[in-house]
Structure formats: C-alpha cells, structure tokens
Write an enzyme that holds these catalytic residues in place. Structure first.
Site, short mmCIF file in Angstrom:
data_model
loop_
_atom_site.label_atom_id
_atom_site.label_comp_id
_atom_site.label_asym_id
_atom_site.label_seq_id
_atom_site.Cartn_x
_atom_site.Cartn_y
_atom_site.Cartn_z
N PHE A 159 0.36 -1.14 0.18
CA PHE A 159 0.10 0.10 -0.07
C PHE A 159 0.73 1.38 0.04
CE2 PHE A 159 -3.49 -2.83 2.66
CZ PHE A 159 -3.68 -3.19 1.35
N GLY A 341 -30.43 10.25 -9.17
CA GLY A 341 -30.44 9.00 -10.30
C GLY A 341 -28.40 9.83 -10.78
N GLU A 364 -3.10 6.97 7.07
CA GLU A 364 -2.37 7.91 7.96
C GLU A 364 -2.94 7.51 9.35
OE1 GLU A 364 -0.41 11.18 6.71
OE2 GLU A 364 -0.02 10.51 4.47
C1 LIG Z 1 -4.89 4.02 -0.99
C2 LIG Z 1 -4.15 3.82 0.37
C3 LIG Z 1 -2.01 4.39 0.79
C4 LIG Z 1 -1.28 4.02 1.48
N1 LIG Z 1 0.43 5.16 1.30
C5 LIG Z 1 0.76 4.36 2.08
C6 LIG Z 1 1.90 4.83 2.20
O1 LIG Z 1 2.18 5.47 1.58
N2 LIG Z 1 3.36 4.44 3.08
C7 LIG Z 1 2.72 3.45 3.96
O2 LIG Z 1 3.92 3.53 4.71
N3 LIG Z 1 1.46 2.56 4.01
C8 LIG Z 1 0.45 3.51 3.91
N4 LIG Z 1 -1.01 2.78 3.10
C9 LIG Z 1 -1.04 1.47 4.09
C10 LIG Z 1 -1.64 2.41 5.53
O3 LIG Z 1 -1.43 2.81 6.71
C11 LIG Z 1 -2.34 1.14 5.90
O4 LIG Z 1 -4.01 0.60 5.46
C12 LIG Z 1 -3.02 1.40 7.93
O5 LIG Z 1 -1.94 1.40 8.16
C13 LIG Z 1 -4.40 0.42 7.92
O6 LIG Z 1 -3.47 -0.24 8.96
P1 LIG Z 1 -4.14 -1.94 7.95
O7 LIG Z 1 -4.59 -1.68 6.35
O8 LIG Z 1 -2.99 -3.51 7.87
O9 LIG Z 1 -5.18 -2.64 8.85
P2 LIG Z 1 -5.30 -3.22 9.93
O10 LIG Z 1 -3.97 -2.56 10.49
O11 LIG Z 1 -5.15 -4.86 9.41
O12 LIG Z 1 -6.51 -3.02 10.67
C14 LIG Z 1 -7.96 -3.72 10.26
C15 LIG Z 1 -9.19 -3.11 10.58
O13 LIG Z 1 -8.55 -3.50 12.39
C16 LIG Z 1 -8.49 -2.26 13.03
N5 LIG Z 1 -7.39 -2.66 14.31
C17 LIG Z 1 -5.90 -2.67 14.02
N6 LIG Z 1 -5.86 -2.90 15.55
C18 LIG Z 1 -6.94 -2.28 16.36
C19 LIG Z 1 -7.18 -2.31 17.20
N7 LIG Z 1 -6.06 -2.25 18.15
N8 LIG Z 1 -8.08 -2.26 17.98
C20 LIG Z 1 -9.35 -1.35 17.34
N9 LIG Z 1 -9.37 -1.40 15.80
C21 LIG Z 1 -8.50 -2.18 15.40
C22 LIG Z 1 -8.41 -0.88 12.07
O14 LIG Z 1 -8.54 -0.10 12.27
C23 LIG Z 1 -8.91 -1.60 10.56
O15 LIG Z 1 -9.62 -1.19 10.91
C24 LIG Z 1 -2.16 3.63 2.37
C25 LIG Z 1 -2.78 2.21 2.42
C26 LIG Z 1 -3.66 3.08 1.64
C27 LIG Z 1 -5.07 1.41 1.25
#
Ligand SMILES: Cc1cc2nc3c(=O)[nH]c(=O)nc-3n(C[C@H](O)[C@H](O)[C@H](O)COP(=O)(O)OP(=O)(O)OC[C@H]3O[C@@H](n4cnc5c(N)ncnc54)[C@H](O)[C@@H]3O)c2cc1C
Length: 390
Positions: A159, A341, A364
């Site tokens: 990502f 629509g 973020e």
């Molecule tokens: C389009 C896009 C651009 C991005 N750009 C970058 C980038 O440039 N650089 C980079 O390093 N990353 C980037 N990211 C990554 C982004 O920061 C992560 O997707 C985000 O931090 C969430 O991590 P995850 O997708 O692994 O979800 P997970 O951490 O697996 O979370 C899944 C769900 O569980 C919830 N959750 C997790 N832990 C807990 C907790 N302790 N308590 C309650 N709820 C919880 C989360 O809120 C979420 O709803 C990007 C993501 C996207 C989609």
C-alpha cells in the site's frame, strides 16, 4: 478570542483560490475523461508544468524551509492552502516539497535525495506498512542485515503511495529484532529503485493506486542509512504524524465544493412542481452538512494552530483527522443523495469523491487508531477534558 484571518492569510488564500480556479479547475473534464479510461488524471509532466506555473505565482514549497527555497508557511496558512486545493478533484499539489524526514539526511544525502526531491527531479515514496503490519506498524518484519559496509534488505512493503512512480523509497526495516521497533531495533534507509526493489500496482476503490514493493536481497550502501541506526520507527511516526491536520484540511475543500453543488442543484431540480430545496428532507441534509463542515473546520484550524504554538499537536491532530474523515464521508453521501440518480452517474465527480474519501478513514492512522490515541491521552491524563483552554 479572534476567529478571523489576518491580512497575509487572506491574501495567500485568495491567490491560491484564484490559481486553482483559473489554472487547475479547467482541467477537470479532461481528468474525469482520462480516469474513466483508466489513465492517470495528470501525467507527471503535466503536474510538473502546473507546479512550475504556481512557482511563478510565488507558490513553491509550502512547508519547505526558506533556506531550501520554500515558503515555510505557518501550519494554519498551510491548512488554508490545502483547503483551497481540495476544492478541485484534479490530482494537483504544489511543488517544492519533500518528505519531512528527509531533513534528517546528512549533507551528502541532502544533495542526492532531499534537494532533487524538492526540485521535483526525483520522486520519493515512504514505506513502513507490510502485509502483516499496518496499524501495528511496530510489528514490521522486513529485515536489514549488515554485510561489510552495506546492508541487505529482504521483505515486502504494501500500500505504498507513489510506489510505482518513485525513483527512491524511504524504507523502515528491522536491524535488531530483539530490541523491537520501540526499543531502537529498526532503521530507515534511502533505497534507489535501481538498487533492485520492484513495485507492483495495487488496484483500489480510488483513482491511481498504491503499490507493493518487493525487496529480494537488495544491497544498500551503509551511507544510505537515514538518521541513525535504530531510529527508523521514530522517523516513521514523524512522517505519519505530519499528515494528520493536512488530510482533514484537504477534506474541508472537497466538502465546501460539494455542498455548494448540492445547494445549486437543490434550487434548480424540481419534483412535484417545486424545487427540491423546498423540502425539509433536503434542507436537513444541507443543514447537517454545514454544521459538520464548520465543526471540522475549527478542529482542523485548532490542530494547525497548536503546531504553530510549538505545542504537542498529536491530540488535536488525531481529533481533527478522525472527525474530518468521518465528516467528509457523511457529507459526500448526503450530497450524492440530493443529486438522486445523477449523483450516481459518472457524469459528475460525486461518485468519484465518494470512493476517494473512503480512504481518509483508513490511511495515516485508521479511525480506530485515532480513537485509541485520543482515549489513551485522556485516560492517562496526558490531556485533560477541555484542557486546551487552560
Ligand atoms: C491508498 C493507500 C495508501 C497508503 N499509503 C501508504 C504509504 O505511502 N506508506 C505506508 O507505509 N503505508 C501506506 N498505507 C497503509 C495504511 O497506512 C494502512 O493501510 C493503515 O495503517 C491500516 O493498516 P492495515 O491496512 O494493515 O489494517 P489493519 O491494521 O490490519 O486493521 C484492520 C482493521 O482493524 C482495526 N484495528 C487494528 N488494530 C486495532 C486495535 N488495536 N483496536 C481497534 N481496532 C483495530 C483497524 O482500524 C482496521 O479497521 C496506505 C494505505 C492505502 C489504502
């Protein structure tokens, strides 16, 4: 208490508003057409040309220090500028910027990475997220093993914004698993694409799209450590923290434009012999959107003001990011509903915004992570209820 803008802020906002209206908004129809054809809305060259045009207007490096040719604008002014930019869906941003953590580079690295990034000659991406470590970023696994004067990197990032276009990546990897990320066990590296990493586009709901980066025995010279060995996680959190008031600032601009579209449409669309604006159901959607937009505005400006005061902005920025991201999702949904629509068609940018703003609740720091930060601050007494007025 004075809620008004000073003359400088008003002048900067007016210039940016003018620039966006005259130079950027006219590209909207073409951007929509290209995106529908699965092409980038703007090419790299077109974006650069717009940025150079903005530079001639005096807009270059909003957050960049003046000794690096930037404007070094206060955070409140930067927030106002990002709101103006948010009024258009053209993927435009002002040039002359570099990732905040590149300023931790030594003088050789500044010459090779920071300065060309500011000039727009090189494109960076920042990579901390991995397939098994997103919210839990301290759980990253990409390994960095010393080999003579070099480091060997192995693992996958996912990502990563700009991951497909970047010439180099700022990558956080684990050099000492026993110490863990918070104990100084991770390091940030500046890794050129031609050192051997490869990227793969990830299709998403939004336009453009991030990439996964694969590191398979990528050899990185020791001189490419950014900051200190062991400082990687700390730098990563600094990078992520910066966007937290910028993201909702941008969302305010989207909300202002979309709400205006709703007002215009509601006054001209007739059903049952009356404009839909005459129905309370529509008026309430307008009122709720206005209230939330204003609430978000003051949270965002307060977070930016906290930065300018030199206070710790983390609590205010998390509050603004959480509320701003939710606000824009609810607002776009209402505006789309008001358009019926038509709102669902690809003739208008509403469905595009609807898809785009969903990301704001995820990247973020997800909504849930912001809630975790906000409640932890309160429960541990780091922030008091109503404390910002004391
Ligand atoms: C389009 C896009 C651009 C991005 N750009 C970058 C980038 O440039 N650089 C980079 O390093 N990353 C980037 N990211 C990554 C982004 O920061 C992560 O997707 C985000 O931090 C969430 O991590 P995850 O997708 O692994 O979800 P997970 O951490 O697996 O979370 C899944 C769900 O569980 C919830 N959750 C997790 N832990 C807990 C907790 N302790 N308590 C309650 N709820 C919880 C989360 O809120 C979420 O709803 C990007 C993501 C996207 C989609």
């Amino acid at each position: 208490m004075d809620f008004s803008l000073d003359d400088d802020q008003k002048a900067i906002r007016a210039t940016v508003r003018d620039f966006v209206r005259k130079e950027v908004m006219p590209l909207e129809a073409e951007v929509l057409r290209r995106e529908r054809a699965h092409e980038p809305g703007l090419t790299r060259d077109e974006l650069r040309e717009l940025q150079l045009k903005a530079r001639r207007f005096g807009f270059w490096g909003l957050s960049t220090p003046q000794d690096h040719g930037g404007m070094d604008l206060p955070a409140v002014t930067q927030s106002l500028v990002w709101t103006e930019v948010g009024r258009t869906f053209v993927p435009f941003r002002f040039g002359g910027e570099a990732d905040n953590i590149l300023y931790y580079a030594n003088s050789d690295q500044k010459r090779e990475y920071l300065l060309p990034t500011i000039e727009g000659d090189r494109i960076s991406c920042f990579a901390i997220t991995e397939p098994d470590a997103g919210s839990d970023a301290a759980n990253i696994r990409m390994s960095a093993k010393p080999d003579g004067d070099d480091w060997i990197l192995n693992g996958e990032k996912t990502f990563i914004t700009n991951g497909n276009d970047a010439d180099f990546a700022i990558v956080v990897a684990v050099n000492d698993a026993d110490r863990g990320a918070r104990g100084g066990g991770t390091t940030a590296f500046l890794v050129d694409r031609d050192m051997g990493w490869r990227s793969e586009f990830i299709p998403t709901m939004g336009e453009g799209g991030p990439a996964s980066l694969v590191f398979d025995n990528v050899r990185v010279p020791g001189r490419n450590v950014l900051g200190e060995v062991g400082q990687g996680f700390e730098l990563g959190m600094k990078w992520i923290g910066r966007g937290r008031y910028i993201i909702p600032s941008h969302a305010l601009g989207i909300g202002e434009r979309a709400l205006q579209m709703a007002l215009d449409y509601a006054k001209t669309r007739h059903t049952f012999g009356q404009p839909i604006a005459s129905y309370q159901a529509i008026q309430w959607m307008v009122a709720d959107s206005e209230v939330e937009l204003e609430a978000a505005r003051w949270l965002v400006l307060h977070a930016a003001w906290t930065v300018d005061q030199g206070r710790d902005p983390r609590h205010a920025a998390s509050t603004a990011k959480l509320y701003g991201a939710g606000m824009i999702n609810r607002l776009i949904d209402r505006v789309l509903q008001i358009h019926g629509g038509m709102g669902y068609t690809r003739e208008l940018p509403l469905e595009r915004w609807y898809r785009q703003v969903r990301l704001l609740r995820i990247y973020e720091g997800t909504d849930e992570m912001q809630r975790l930060i906000i409640s932890r601050d309160l429960l541990r007494g780091y922030t008091k209820v109503g404390g910002h007025l004391e």
